[in-house]
Write a protein that holds these residues in place. Structure first.
Motif, short mmCIF file in Angstrom:
data_model
loop_
_atom_site.label_atom_id
_atom_site.label_comp_id
_atom_site.label_asym_id
_atom_site.label_seq_id
_atom_site.Cartn_x
_atom_site.Cartn_y
_atom_site.Cartn_z
N ASN A 175 11.52 30.53 40.51
CA ASN A 175 11.73 29.79 39.27
C ASN A 175 11.97 28.31 39.56
O ASN A 175 12.01 27.89 40.73
CB ASN A 175 12.84 30.43 38.43
N SER A 176 12.14 27.55 38.53
CA SER A 176 12.25 26.10 38.69
C SER A 176 13.52 25.71 39.43
O SER A 176 13.59 24.62 40.00
CB SER A 176 12.20 25.42 37.32
N GLY A 177 14.50 26.60 39.42
CA GLY A 177 15.74 26.31 40.14
C GLY A 177 15.71 26.75 41.59
O GLY A 177 16.69 26.54 42.32
N GLY A 178 14.61 27.35 42.01
CA GLY A 178 14.49 27.76 43.40
C GLY A 178 14.84 29.20 43.68
O GLY A 178 14.82 29.64 44.83
N ARG A 179 15.16 29.94 42.63
CA ARG A 179 15.50 31.35 42.85
C ARG A 179 14.24 32.14 43.16
O ARG A 179 13.24 32.02 42.45
CB ARG A 179 16.20 31.93 41.62
N ILE A 180 14.28 32.94 44.19
CA ILE A 180 13.12 33.67 44.68
C ILE A 180 13.34 35.17 44.56
O ILE A 180 14.44 35.68 44.80
CB ILE A 180 12.85 33.30 46.15
N ASN A 181 12.27 35.83 44.21
CA ASN A 181 12.27 37.29 44.19
C ASN A 181 10.99 37.77 44.85
O ASN A 181 9.89 37.32 44.49
CB ASN A 181 12.34 37.79 42.74
N TYR A 182 11.13 38.65 45.81
CA TYR A 182 9.95 39.21 46.48
C TYR A 182 9.72 40.63 46.02
O TYR A 182 10.65 41.43 45.94
CB TYR A 182 10.13 39.20 48.01
N GLY A 183 8.45 40.93 45.75
CA GLY A 183 8.08 42.31 45.53
C GLY A 183 7.99 43.01 46.87
O GLY A 183 8.07 42.38 47.94
N ASP A 184 7.82 44.32 46.82
CA ASP A 184 7.74 45.07 48.06
C ASP A 184 6.63 44.56 48.98
O ASP A 184 6.78 44.54 50.19
CB ASP A 184 7.52 46.56 47.75
N PHE A 219 5.96 37.33 54.18
CA PHE A 219 5.45 36.29 53.29
C PHE A 219 6.60 35.39 52.82
O PHE A 219 7.72 35.86 52.64
CB PHE A 219 4.79 36.91 52.06
N THR A 220 6.27 34.10 52.62
CA THR A 220 7.26 33.15 52.14
C THR A 220 6.67 32.33 51.01
O THR A 220 5.61 31.71 51.18
CB THR A 220 7.70 32.21 53.27
N ILE A 221 7.35 32.35 49.88
CA ILE A 221 6.93 31.52 48.74
C ILE A 221 7.72 30.23 48.76
O ILE A 221 8.89 30.20 49.11
CB ILE A 221 7.11 32.28 47.41
N SER A 222 7.04 29.15 48.40
CA SER A 222 7.71 27.86 48.27
C SER A 222 7.04 27.10 47.13
O SER A 222 5.97 27.47 46.66
CB SER A 222 7.66 27.07 49.58
N THR A 278 3.01 22.71 42.17
CA THR A 278 2.26 23.54 43.11
C THR A 278 3.17 24.58 43.74
O THR A 278 4.33 24.28 44.07
CB THR A 278 1.63 22.67 44.20
N VAL A 279 2.63 25.78 43.90
CA VAL A 279 3.34 26.85 44.58
C VAL A 279 2.51 27.27 45.78
O VAL A 279 1.28 27.22 45.74
CB VAL A 279 3.62 28.03 43.63
N TYR A 280 3.19 27.67 46.83
CA TYR A 280 2.53 28.07 48.06
C TYR A 280 2.94 29.49 48.44
O TYR A 280 4.02 29.96 48.07
CB TYR A 280 2.91 27.12 49.20
N LEU A 281 2.09 30.12 49.21
CA LEU A 281 2.42 31.42 49.78
C LEU A 281 2.00 31.40 51.24
O LEU A 281 0.80 31.37 51.54
CB LEU A 281 1.73 32.56 49.04
N GLN A 282 2.99 31.38 52.11
CA GLN A 282 2.73 31.46 53.55
C GLN A 282 2.73 32.93 53.94
O GLN A 282 3.73 33.63 53.71
CB GLN A 282 3.80 30.69 54.32
N MET A 283 1.63 33.37 54.51
CA MET A 283 1.49 34.77 54.89
C MET A 283 1.30 34.86 56.40
O MET A 283 0.36 34.28 56.95
CB MET A 283 0.29 35.39 54.18
#
Length: 121
Positions: free
Chosen positions: A52-61, A67-70, A77-82
Motif C-alpha cells: 500500500n501507499s504507506g509501505g505495508r506489504i502482504n505476500y501471497g503464498d 520474491f520482493t515487492i517494492s 511504479t511497483v517492482y517485483l524482484q524474483m
C-alpha cells in the motif's frame, strides 16, 4: 484515463532472477495499493504480493521467500524482484492497482496487460 504497463518478463533458466516493473500513467491523483498477481496455464489467478501507499506489504503464498515487492511512489511504479526462479513460477504476471484519478470521485481497480515469465532450461 489511467493505465498500468508491465515490463521485465522473459525467459530465464531455473535458479535465475528477473525484475518486473509496472508503471501507472494517466491523470492520477493518488494510488492506494499496488500489487502483483500471476496466472499459470490452466490455473486461477493468484496473489503474489501487495504494497500500500504507506509501505505495508502482504505476500501471497506464491510470493513468500523468494520474491520482493517494492514501490517508488514518486514514479507511480511497483517492482517485483524474483530470485531463485523455478519452472513452477512460469506464468503471466499481472500488475494491479487501486488508482484515484484526478477529477474523479472514487478509485478504479486497474489491471495491466500482463507480462510472460517463463522459467525453463
Amino acid at each position: 484515463q489511467v493505465q498500468l504497463v508491465e515490463s521485465g518478463g522473459g525467459l530465464v533458466q531455473p535458479g535465475g532472477s528477473l525484475r518486473l516493473s509496472c508503471a501507472a500513467s494517466g491523470s492520477i491523483f493518488s494510488i492506494n495499493y499496488m500489487a502483483w498477481y500471476r496466472q499459470a496455464p490452466g490455473k486461477e489467478r493468484e496473489l503474489v504480493a501487495t504494497m500500500n501507499s504507506g509501505g505495508r506489504i502482504n505476500y501471497g503464498d506464491s510470493g513468500k521467500g523468494r520474491f520482493t515487492i517494492s514501490r517508488d511512489n514518486a514514479k507511480n511504479t511497483v517492482y517485483l524482484q524474483m530470485n531463485s526462479l523455478k519452472p513452477e513460477d512460469t506464468a503471466v504476471y499481472y500488475c494491479n492497482a487501486d488508482i484515484r484519478p484526478r477529477s474523479y470521485v472514487g478509485s478504479l481497480v486497474t489491471w495491466g496487460q500482463g507480462t510472460q515469465v517463463t522459467v525453463s532450461s
